[in-house]
Design an enzyme around this catalytic site. Structure first.
Site, PDB file in Angstrom:
ATOM      1  N   ASN A  19       0.872  -1.170   0.000  1.00 34.76           N
ATOM      2  CA  ASN A  19       0.000   0.000   0.000  1.00 34.76           C
ATOM      3  C   ASN A  19       0.911   1.223   0.000  1.00 34.76           C
ATOM      4  OD1 ASN A  19      -1.789   2.080   0.449  1.00 34.76           O
ATOM      5  ND2 ASN A  19      -2.811   1.128   2.189  1.00 34.76           N
ATOM      6  N   ARG A  76      -2.489  -2.054  -3.624  1.00 34.79           N
ATOM      7  CA  ARG A  76      -3.702  -1.269  -3.440  1.00 34.79           C
ATOM      8  C   ARG A  76      -3.633  -0.062  -4.375  1.00 34.79           C
ATOM      9  NH1 ARG A  76      -5.081   3.398   0.725  1.00 34.79           N
ATOM     10  NH2 ARG A  76      -7.335   3.522   0.416  1.00 34.79           N
ATOM     11  N   HIS A  81     -13.008   2.622  -0.157  1.00 29.24           N
ATOM     12  CA  HIS A  81     -12.956   1.601   0.903  1.00 29.24           C
ATOM     13  C   HIS A  81     -13.548   0.276   0.420  1.00 29.24           C
ATOM     14  CE1 HIS A  81     -13.128   5.064   4.091  1.00 29.24           C
ATOM     15  NE2 HIS A  81     -11.867   4.774   3.775  1.00 29.24           N
ATOM     16  N   ARG A 123     -12.700  15.489   7.034  1.00 25.38           N
ATOM     17  CA  ARG A 123     -13.487  15.791   5.835  1.00 25.38           C
ATOM     18  C   ARG A 123     -14.923  16.118   6.221  1.00 25.38           C
ATOM     19  NH1 ARG A 123     -11.509  10.364   3.389  1.00 25.38           N
ATOM     20  NH2 ARG A 123      -9.402  10.862   2.680  1.00 25.38           N
ATOM     21  N   GLU A 129      -8.287  -5.419   5.083  1.00 26.39           N
ATOM     22  CA  GLU A 129      -8.126  -5.026   3.680  1.00 26.39           C
ATOM     23  C   GLU A 129      -6.931  -5.715   3.038  1.00 26.39           C
ATOM     24  OE1 GLU A 129      -9.327  -0.640   2.993  1.00 26.39           O
ATOM     25  OE2 GLU A 129      -8.773  -0.726   5.120  1.00 26.39           O
TER      26      GLU A 129
END
Length: 381
Positions: free
Chosen positions: A10, A74, A163, A224, A367
């Site tokens: 990643n 990823r 996600h 955010r 993940e």
């Protein structure tokens, strides 16, 4: 292919996370993080991946091992081009680069990691696994915005969702927890971390998700804003005299919980609430209000909800968030068990009452395992 190991990479703008998994037995053989790329001894991603290779070699798990079957990368944004994992070729890299305008903070680093890894092991199959892919099954009624079609198509303006590897993994793991076939289970997945997203998953297939063109839309997050009237941007520009870059920074890095109360750590917000801090309490209430709105909306979208799954840092660890989000939803068939909810644990577990028509669960996401599984399945075909 003889090996059964997959190295998951990643690559972020200033870090590289890695895990080495053995798909034959599901063992996690190694994991780590190289941070502060571009500072000090880690000059660039090439140096970072060299450091990863050296660390694996010290554990007798080197990149030259015949047991290594593939590298899974990823990649945040696959656009409409990539709706499933892709075996990496020069053409695939070029296509990912074309998507950089849709994910300018993420895809460039993802591409860099891919290029460096291919240089280190050009003979090894490498696979791109896309955050957006799981959401590509959304119907057009959910994926399209009500924007002029020609303009939207020209500039790729639509809901992509993010996600995706987490939502895919958790929806299947939730069905397994219930001892049911995933094709029979309708699940609302709540991925609540510093970034947060919700998805409506019907029989293992995503039919709606809260993040949109970018990861900014949807739930209130750590920094955010989530959902916002788009005209607020025009107002900040025309009346506030702010530049597009300043507004971008405001909405992505100085909003959400941080913008509301000065903290984006739910643990700290909880501590402040306990001391009677009104700002922290309001931030929490806004966060929960938005979360409950999406639970209600996705209940309507799915028609029948079998399970609600909480995952990621906040979802897995904050009993207070789970309790507040599920409070008063008995009309939807949701009844939380206060004792179960308060108990901490490391595995997937039910926190709903025995009488609850809808199962409520805490399901730790993985993940990296999802990326490794998708990578191994592709190279094993």
């Amino acid at each position: 292919m003889n090996g059964s190991r997959v190295l998951v990479l990643n690559s972020g703008s200033s870090s590289v996370k890695y895990q080495l998994l053995d798909m034959a037995g599901g063992a996690r053989l190694a994991s780590g993080l190289v941070e502060r790329i571009g500072e000090g001894p880690v000059a660039d991603h090439a140096a970072a991946l060299k450091q990863v290779a050296e660390e694996l070699a010290r554990q007798d798990l080197g990149l030259d091992s015949p047991e290594l079957a593939a590298v899974g990368h990823r990649v945040v944004h696959g656009g409409t081009r990539f709706t499933e994992p892709a075996l990496i070729t020069d053409e695939v890299v070029e296509e990912i680069e074309k998507l950089i305008p849709l994910a300018p903070l993420h895809n460039p680093a993802n591409v860099t990691g891919i290029k460096v890894a291919r240089e280190l092991r050009p003979d090894l199959p490498q696979v791109a696994v896309f955050d957006t892919a799981f959401h590509s099954t959304m119907p057009e009624s959910a994926a399209r915005y009500a924007v002029d079609v020609d303009t939207a198509d020209r500039f790729g303006v639509r809901r992509y969702g993010f996600h995706g590897t987490s939502h895919a993994y958790v929806s299947r793991a939730t069905a397994a927890l219930l001892d049911r076939d995933v094709a029979e289970v309708n699940t609302i997945v709540l991925h609540l971390g510093n970034g947060a997203s919700a998805s409506a998953v019907r029989g293992g297939v995503c039919v709606d998700t809260s993040m949109g063109l970018t990861p900014l839309e949807g739930l209130v997050m750590g920094t955010r804003s989530g959902d916002l009237d788009a005209a607020a941007i025009f107002h900040l520009s025309r009346v506030g005299g702010m530049s597009i870059d300043e507004i971008d920074t405001l909405l992505n890095k100085r909003s959400g919980l941080l913008g509301l109360c000065g903290d984006n750590d739910m643990r700290e917000i909880g501590r402040r609430m306990g001391e009677g801090d009104a700002e922290a309490q309001l931030a929490f209430d806004i966060y929960i209000h938005r979360l409950r709105k999406y639970v209600g909306a996705y209940t309507a979208v799915l028609g029948r909800v079998d399970a609600i799954a909480f995952t990621a840092g906040v979802g897995e660890n904050s009993a207070a968030v789970r309790e507040a989000a599920m409070r008063g939803l008995t009309a939807f068939g949701v009844e939380l068990d206060a004792v179960r909810n308060a108990l901490r644990g490391s595995g997937a577990r039910l926190i709903s009452a025995e009488s609850s028509r809808v199962a409520v669960a805490v399901v730790p996401t993985d993940e990296e395992l999802e990326i490794a599984s998708q990578t191994f399945d592709l190279v094993s075909d």
